[in-house]
Design a protein around this motif. Structure first.
Motif, mmCIF file in Angstrom:
data_model
loop_
_atom_site.group_PDB
_atom_site.id
_atom_site.type_symbol
_atom_site.label_atom_id
_atom_site.label_comp_id
_atom_site.label_asym_id
_atom_site.label_seq_id
_atom_site.Cartn_x
_atom_site.Cartn_y
_atom_site.Cartn_z
ATOM 1 N N PRO A 41 0.859 -1.229 -0.063
ATOM 2 C CA PRO A 41 0.095 -0.144 0.111
ATOM 3 C C PRO A 41 0.841 1.092 -0.130
ATOM 4 O O PRO A 41 2.030 1.124 0.125
ATOM 5 N N GLU A 42 0.224 2.287 0.121
ATOM 6 C CA GLU A 42 0.730 3.643 -0.035
ATOM 7 C C GLU A 42 1.987 3.899 0.932
ATOM 8 O O GLU A 42 3.114 4.531 0.724
ATOM 9 N N ASP A 43 1.932 3.502 2.180
ATOM 10 C CA ASP A 43 3.046 3.596 3.231
ATOM 11 C C ASP A 43 4.117 2.634 3.249
ATOM 12 O O ASP A 43 5.015 2.131 3.849
ATOM 13 N N GLY A 44 3.717 1.356 2.215
ATOM 14 C CA GLY A 44 4.818 0.216 2.235
ATOM 15 C C GLY A 44 4.307 -0.930 3.178
ATOM 16 O O GLY A 44 5.564 -1.868 3.209
ATOM 17 N N THR A 45 3.500 -0.784 3.821
ATOM 18 C CA THR A 45 3.062 -2.176 4.732
ATOM 19 C C THR A 45 2.206 -3.186 4.174
ATOM 20 O O THR A 45 1.213 -2.720 3.673
ATOM 21 N N PRO A 46 2.846 -4.141 3.723
ATOM 22 C CA PRO A 46 1.906 -5.391 3.026
ATOM 23 C C PRO A 46 1.051 -5.833 4.125
ATOM 24 O O PRO A 46 1.492 -6.147 5.413
ATOM 25 N N LEU A 47 -0.057 -6.405 3.705
ATOM 26 C CA LEU A 47 -0.859 -7.480 4.499
ATOM 27 C C LEU A 47 -0.249 -8.672 4.599
ATOM 28 O O LEU A 47 0.199 -9.194 3.683
ATOM 29 N N ARG A 48 -0.202 -9.078 5.803
ATOM 30 C CA ARG A 48 0.098 -10.534 6.177
ATOM 31 C C ARG A 48 -0.761 -11.276 7.128
ATOM 32 O O ARG A 48 -1.609 -10.738 7.891
ATOM 33 N N LEU A 49 -1.064 -12.509 6.866
ATOM 34 C CA LEU A 49 -1.999 -13.357 7.602
ATOM 35 C C LEU A 49 -1.186 -14.300 8.409
ATOM 36 O O LEU A 49 -0.101 -14.797 8.031
ATOM 37 N N GLU A 50 -1.591 -14.445 9.815
ATOM 38 C CA GLU A 50 -1.052 -15.511 10.781
ATOM 39 C C GLU A 50 -2.200 -16.387 11.430
ATOM 40 O O GLU A 50 -3.038 -15.581 11.751
ATOM 41 N N VAL A 51 -2.092 -17.662 11.158
ATOM 42 C CA VAL A 51 -3.009 -18.341 11.759
ATOM 43 C C VAL A 51 -2.448 -18.622 13.310
ATOM 44 O O VAL A 51 -1.391 -19.542 13.388
ATOM 45 N N THR A 97 -4.962 -14.048 12.546
ATOM 46 C CA THR A 97 -4.609 -12.312 12.670
ATOM 47 C C THR A 97 -3.991 -11.619 11.359
ATOM 48 O O THR A 97 -3.112 -12.355 10.918
ATOM 49 N N VAL A 98 -4.425 -10.358 11.256
ATOM 50 C CA VAL A 98 -4.088 -9.952 9.865
ATOM 51 C C VAL A 98 -3.210 -8.733 10.414
ATOM 52 O O VAL A 98 -3.522 -7.916 11.286
ATOM 53 N N HIS A 99 -1.965 -8.542 9.775
ATOM 54 C CA HIS A 99 -1.150 -7.587 10.049
ATOM 55 C C HIS A 99 -0.912 -6.567 8.768
ATOM 56 O O HIS A 99 -0.779 -7.026 7.890
ATOM 57 N N GLY A 100 -0.769 -5.374 9.211
ATOM 58 C CA GLY A 100 -0.812 -4.566 8.181
ATOM 59 C C GLY A 100 -0.529 -2.879 8.485
ATOM 60 O O GLY A 100 -0.212 -2.673 9.749
ATOM 61 N N GLU A 101 -1.011 -1.844 7.531
ATOM 62 C CA GLU A 101 -1.048 -0.362 7.789
ATOM 63 C C GLU A 101 -2.156 -0.039 8.801
ATOM 64 O O GLU A 101 -3.203 -0.505 8.828
ATOM 65 N N ARG A 104 -6.183 1.021 8.819
ATOM 66 C CA ARG A 104 -6.617 0.889 7.508
ATOM 67 C C ARG A 104 -7.842 -0.042 7.597
ATOM 68 O O ARG A 104 -7.970 -1.158 8.288
ATOM 69 N N ILE A 105 -9.103 0.229 6.826
ATOM 70 C CA ILE A 105 -10.180 -0.756 6.685
ATOM 71 C C ILE A 105 -9.867 -1.973 5.647
ATOM 72 O O ILE A 105 -9.043 -1.890 4.719
ATOM 73 N N VAL A 106 -10.170 -3.165 6.015
ATOM 74 C CA VAL A 106 -9.871 -4.268 5.310
ATOM 75 C C VAL A 106 -11.011 -4.971 4.906
ATOM 76 O O VAL A 106 -12.005 -4.760 5.597
ATOM 77 N N ARG A 107 -11.125 -5.885 3.722
ATOM 78 C CA ARG A 107 -12.138 -6.860 3.525
ATOM 79 C C ARG A 107 -11.355 -8.049 3.636
ATOM 80 O O ARG A 107 -10.362 -8.250 3.281
ATOM 81 N N VAL A 108 -12.143 -9.154 4.227
ATOM 82 C CA VAL A 108 -11.946 -10.375 4.562
ATOM 83 C C VAL A 108 -12.721 -11.293 3.813
ATOM 84 O O VAL A 108 -14.050 -11.243 4.098
ATOM 85 N N SER A 134 -16.672 -7.673 12.410
ATOM 86 C CA SER A 134 -17.870 -6.677 12.497
ATOM 87 C C SER A 134 -17.850 -6.478 10.887
ATOM 88 O O SER A 134 -17.098 -7.056 9.827
ATOM 89 N N GLY A 135 -18.974 -5.635 10.632
ATOM 90 C CA GLY A 135 -19.401 -5.639 9.052
ATOM 91 C C GLY A 135 -18.156 -4.814 8.283
ATOM 92 O O GLY A 135 -18.307 -4.952 7.111
ATOM 93 N N LEU A 136 -17.480 -3.895 8.878
ATOM 94 C CA LEU A 136 -16.360 -3.372 8.454
ATOM 95 C C LEU A 136 -15.311 -3.344 9.090
ATOM 96 O O LEU A 136 -14.690 -2.746 9.938
ATOM 97 N N PRO A 137 -14.517 -4.496 8.991
ATOM 98 C CA PRO A 137 -13.093 -4.786 9.725
ATOM 99 C C PRO A 137 -12.170 -3.665 9.533
ATOM 100 O O PRO A 137 -11.992 -3.222 8.587
ATOM 101 N N LYS A 138 -11.393 -3.411 10.510
ATOM 102 C CA LYS A 138 -10.304 -2.300 10.572
ATOM 103 C C LYS A 138 -9.263 -2.968 11.295
ATOM 104 O O LYS A 138 -9.318 -3.153 12.485
ATOM 105 N N LEU A 139 -7.922 -2.603 10.729
ATOM 106 C CA LEU A 139 -6.757 -2.800 11.644
ATOM 107 C C LEU A 139 -6.664 -1.807 12.825
ATOM 108 O O LEU A 139 -7.159 -0.605 12.591
ATOM 109 N N ASP A 140 -6.089 -2.115 13.717
ATOM 110 C CA ASP A 140 -5.814 -1.218 14.987
ATOM 111 C C ASP A 140 -4.946 -0.251 14.751
ATOM 112 O O ASP A 140 -4.160 -0.365 13.842
ATOM 113 N N ALA A 141 -4.758 0.656 16.046
ATOM 114 C CA ALA A 141 -3.564 1.437 15.706
ATOM 115 C C ALA A 141 -2.159 0.755 15.717
ATOM 116 O O ALA A 141 -1.300 1.525 15.131
#
Length: 174
Positions: A41-51, A97-101, A104-108, A134-141
Motif C-alpha cells: 500500500p501507499e506507506d509500504g506496509t504489506p498485509l500478512r496473515l497469521e493463523v 491475525t491480520v497485520h498491515g497498515e 486501515r479498513i480491510v475486506r476479509v 464486524s461488518g467493516l473490519p479495521k486494523l487497530d492502531a
C-alpha cells in the motif's frame, strides 16, 4: 481497492485446519523486470496473515452411517444433529491475525464451503463458515486485526477417517 494480498491456506485434518503464512508467487517470464515482491500500500506496509489457532473439530462420536452435522461457532458454542452424537471437548475455533497498515479498513473473504477429503477418497464438507468480524473490519492502531471462525461440518454415510482440505482466505485494503 488499493492493494490486494494474502492467500493463506488452512489445512484440514478430520476437520483440522493448519496454515501457510505467505502465498506462493511466480515470476512473470514475459516481463522485462520480474519480481516476487508482494504488492504494497501507499506507506509500504504489506498485509500478512497469521493463523494463531486452527479450526479443529477434533473427534466426533458417530451413531452409525447416515447424515449428520456438527457446528462449532466462533464463540466456541457447539451443537450436533443427525448421526453425530457429540463433538470433542478439545474442538477449537480457528483464529487468524491480520497485520498491515495501522487504522486501515480491510475486506476479509472466506469461502462459503470447504471440501475435505480422506486418504481413501471419501469427502465431507464444512459449510456455513462464520466469523466474529464486524461488518467493516479495521486494523487497530498497531496494524493488527484478529478474528475467529467456525462452521458446520456435514457428514453422510460411513464417514470415519481423517480428512484434509484447503481454505483460501483473502484480505484486501479498501
Amino acid at each position: 481497492m488499493a492493494s490486494r494480498y494474502a492467500l493463506a491456506s488452512l489445512f484440514a485434518a478430520a476437520a483440522f485446519l493448519g496454515s501457510a503464512n505467505e502465498p506462493v508467487r511466480a515470476q512473470c517470464r514475459l516481463c522485462s523486470t520480474p519480481t516476487t515482491e508482494a504488492e504494497k500500500p501507499e506507506d509500504g506496509t504489506p498485509l500478512r496473515l497469521e493463523v494463531a489457532a486452527t479450526l479443529d473439530f477434533d473427534r466426533l462420536v458417530l451413531l452409525g452411517a447416515g447424515n449428520g452435522s456438527a457446528t462449532l461457532l466462533p464463540n466456541g458454542e457447539r451443537s450436533t444433529s443427525g448421526t453425530i452424537a457429540t463433538v470433542s471437548a478439545s474442538a477449537m475455533v480457528g483464529t487468524v491475525t491480520v497485520h498491515g497498515e495501522p487504522n486501515r479498513i480491510v475486506r476479509v473473504d472466506l469461502p462459503g464451503r470447504i471440501d475435505l477429503y480422506s486418504v481413501g477418497g471419501s469427502r465431507i464438507a464444512i459449510d456455513r463458515i462464520e466469523t466474529d468480524l464486524s461488518g467493516l473490519p479495521k486494523l487497530d492502531a498497531a496494524g493488527n486485526l484478529s478474528f475467529r471462525f467456525g462452521g458446520r461440518l456435514q457428514v453422510s454415510g460411513d464417514s470415519e477417517g481423517e480428512y484434509r482440505g484447503d481454505v483460501p482466505i483473502t484480505v484486501d485494503y479498501l
